[in-house]
Scaffold this active site. Structure first.
Site, PDB file in Angstrom:
ATOM      1  N   GLY A  62     -15.258   9.894   4.428  1.00 55.08           N
ATOM      2  CA  GLY A  62     -14.692  10.745   3.730  1.00 55.08           C
ATOM      3  C   GLY A  62     -15.172  11.938   3.817  1.00 55.08           C
ATOM      4  CB  CYS A  93     -18.807   8.038   8.114  1.00 51.51           C
ATOM      5  SG  CYS A  93     -18.905   9.800   8.494  1.00 51.51           S
ATOM      6  CE1 TYR A  94     -19.426  11.474   0.356  1.00 56.60           C
ATOM      7  CE2 TYR A  94     -18.746   9.562  -0.600  1.00 56.60           C
ATOM      8  CZ  TYR A  94     -19.262  10.627  -0.663  1.00 56.60           C
ATOM      9  OH  TYR A  94     -19.327  10.817  -1.897  1.00 56.60           O
ATOM     10  CG  HIS A 181     -15.484   7.072  11.790  1.00 56.55           C
ATOM     11  ND1 HIS A 181     -15.061   6.889  10.573  1.00 56.55           N
ATOM     12  CD2 HIS A 181     -16.083   8.246  11.991  1.00 56.55           C
ATOM     13  CE1 HIS A 181     -15.362   7.623   9.845  1.00 56.55           C
ATOM     14  NE2 HIS A 181     -15.798   8.811  10.456  1.00 56.55           N
ATOM     15  CD  GLU A 183     -13.544   3.509  10.909  1.00 59.72           C
ATOM     16  OE1 GLU A 183     -13.319   4.418  10.005  1.00 59.72           O
ATOM     17  OE2 GLU A 183     -14.399   3.026  11.283  1.00 59.72           O
ATOM     18  CB  SER A 236      17.643  -0.087   5.021  1.00 60.27           C
ATOM     19  OG  SER A 236      16.761  -0.841   5.708  1.00 60.27           O
ATOM     20  CB  VAL A 239      12.846  -5.055  10.859  1.00 55.48           C
ATOM     21  CG1 VAL A 239      11.662  -6.221  10.884  1.00 55.48           C
ATOM     22  CG2 VAL A 239      13.567  -4.962  12.318  1.00 55.48           C
ATOM     23  CG  ASP A 240      10.459  -2.581   7.449  1.00 51.24           C
ATOM     24  OD1 ASP A 240       9.973  -3.432   8.474  1.00 51.24           O
ATOM     25  OD2 ASP A 240      10.532  -1.420   7.504  1.00 51.24           O
ATOM     26  CB  ALA A 242      16.609  -7.864   7.482  1.00 53.86           C
ATOM     27  CE  LYS A 390       8.892  -1.271  11.119  1.00 56.34           C
ATOM     28  NZ  LYS A 390      10.130  -1.406  10.173  1.00 56.34           N
TER      29      LYS A 390
END
Length: 535
Positions: A62, A93-94, A181, A183, A236, A239-240, A242, A390
């Site tokens: 952060g 980190c933070y 980090h 990640e 819409s 894909v989402d 649907a 996604k």
């Protein structure tokens, strides 16, 4: 509906968010290891954390300094709870500095007169519980404070060339800290370190899968939607929505009523293509409502991106409310639920208000289906994909038998072409020009066999004109920008490196076939600093 704490049958990694730009990447890395993870505000209550029975707690990075008044703190009693229940904690980190400060160590501004450490840095690690060998590795740093003294029981297992403490551990109580980090991809052994921590130290199995998500969401839909309830689904064409519709349809059958709204902001022949796909391939009952005139009237004169998104979101809801009234006359009761294909990146970028799980993050833009919803919403939302990325949605779609050719479609924003026309959507022939330019661009990508290599590609109508020469005459015509990116989840993205042959061909086709365009430019901005869409 569909929040992380409702996914019950899994190992849980709870990530406390303190505002790092990389917090969502921690979630991604855990999920890539088949471990469920969720983000909650750094200042949430211990009781909220206990609801998830976490197997691991991670404290994110952060922008704050732990020694400054008002800086975010850990929930009261967190460390005591984790120690008593043998829940390993990793501070990043933070998060590491917060652990040090809270447990009795000290943190102060780093390197007076020199500043902190940022970007690629080589560090030395010691063979320990956290690291498997004495070695050097390159990591990604981003800090202006440093640990000066350690809490009792902790030891230093990593240092930077400047002597900064960059890794600490107390295996006796299961607390670990990294000043860098792990990640981010710039940390060469970051994934290896996270994997070692989660599997070897925390003892997780990595058993979470998309099948778990599907089974749990179907169960939740059954428990929320009564046997006599009917549900509206906002489709819409992407894909989402649907996949969300298919999931809900499997749960409640014909009590699902799908609605596709032609808002006047669709791509070239999108309405026909979408309806054909739903009927022939997905076998979903769909009602198409033409609201194009209403939408364009509502958008007239609006140029600000946020204002446009909110106007579009509100009108969508009004159309669904009217459709609910029509259904009520047929079935005898008004549908209470609305299904949306909202994804995690939508939630992250829209940054909901306090009380959600992203309190310390900054808003990027209001997605029409999150921040753009009206305050007087009369529906209860069902969003089974709300905490997924996604690529995870595509995996669930494949599980349910959604055709591959549909799952591979590039994302298309709910607000449609409104966020690809900079400024007032209704000015002149902007929509017609953009539709044709976008169709030429997309079809050329397919012709060159590049469609599946690209996450998303589209054209943008710019609110400028340029001087050109066409047919030996001076022209003063529109400019089209082309955008194509590669991404895994939409949170970060790199521009796609088209070769010169492709760019030459697509530019020539657009300028020759779209008479009011005389210049084409290519956007080579990554995300960050840009977003994928221009608005």
């Amino acid at each position: 509906m569909g929040g992380p704490k409702q996914v019950l049958d899994r190992e849980a990694v709870v990530i406390l968010d303190y505002g790092s730009q990389y917090t969502q990447l921690i979630t991604r890395r855990c999920r890539e290891l088949s471990i469920f993870s969720e983000i909650v505000p750094g200042d949430t209550t211990l009781e909220r954390i206990k609801e998830d029975a976490p197997r691991v707690v991670i404290l994110s990075g952060g922008p704050n300094s732990v020694h400054v008044e008002g800086a975010p703190k850990v929930p009261e009693g967190l460390f005591e709870y984790c120690k008593e229940n043998h829940v390993p904690v990793l501070g990043i980190c933070y998060g590491m500095q917060l652990m040090v400060q809270t447990l009795g160590g000290s943190v102060s501004c780093a390197f007076k007169g020199e500043g902190g450490e940022y970007g690629h840095t080589s560090i030395a690690t010691k063979s320990s519980r956290l690291f498997q060998a004495d070695e050097e590795q390159t990591v990604w740093m981003s800090h202006g404070d440093e640990t000066k003294t350690l809490p009792e029981g902790f030891s230093v297992v990593g240092t930077s060339p400047k002597g900064t403490i960059v890794a600490i551990e107390n295996p006796g109580i299961g607390f670990y800290g990294l000043q860098y980090h792990p990640e981010v991809m710039h940390t060469e052994k970051g994934m290896e370190t996270l994997s070692h921590f989660l599997f070897k130290i925390a003892g997780l199995k990595g058993s979470w899968s998309m099948q778990n998500v599907f089974d749990e969401q179907v169960r939740l839909i059954h428990s929320k939607v009564g046997p006599g309830d009917h549900v509206i689904c906002a489709l819409s064409g992407g894909v989402d929505s649907a996949v969300a519709a298919t999931m809900v349809h499997k749960a409640i059958g014909d009590r699902l009523h799908c609605v596709f709204v032609d808002n006047g902001l669709l791509r070239y022949k999108e309405r026909e293509r979408v309806m054909d796909t739903f009927e022939k391939h997905l076998h979903l009952p769909v009602t198409c409502i033409d609201a194009s005139e209403r939408m364009l009237t509502r958008l007239k004169g609006l140029a600000d991106p946020e204002t446009k998104r909110k106007a579009i979101g509100e009108l969508f809801i009004r159309v669904f409310e009217e459709f609910a009234g029509v259904l009520e006359a047929k079935i005898g009761s008004k549908p209470r639920f609305l299904v949306q294909g909202t994804l995690y990146p939508d939630v992250i970028e829209s940054c909901p208000p306090p009380g959600t799980n992203l309190k310390h993050s900054h808003m990027i833009k209001s997605h029409h289906n999150v921040g753009g919803l009206p305050e007087d919403l009369k529906f209860e939302l069902i969003e089974p994909l709300r905490w997924l990325f996604k690529d995870e949605v595509r995996k669930i779609g494949a599980l349910m038998g959604v055709p591959k050719q549909f799952l591979s479609r590039h994302p298309f924003p709910g607000p449609g072409l409104a966020v690809r026309i900079l400024g007032d959507v209704t000015v002149g022939s902007a929509l017609e020009v953009l539709r044709l330019a976008d169709e030429i661009y997309t079809s050329t990508i397919r012709e060159f066999g590049l469609y599946d290599d690209i996450w998303q590609a589209f054209a943008v109508f710019l609110p400028v004109k340029s001087v050109g020469v066409q047919g030996d005459q001076r022209t003063h015509s529109h400019v089209i920008a082309l955008r194509a990116v590669c991404s895994a989840d939409g949170m970060t993205a790199d521009w796609y490196p088209f070769d010169g042959k492709f760019l030459k061909e697509v530019s020539s086709r657009i300028c020759n076939k779209v008479k009011s365009v005389n210049r084409v430019v290519y956007d080579i901005t990554s995300k960050p600093p840009g977003t994928i869409e221009w608005e």
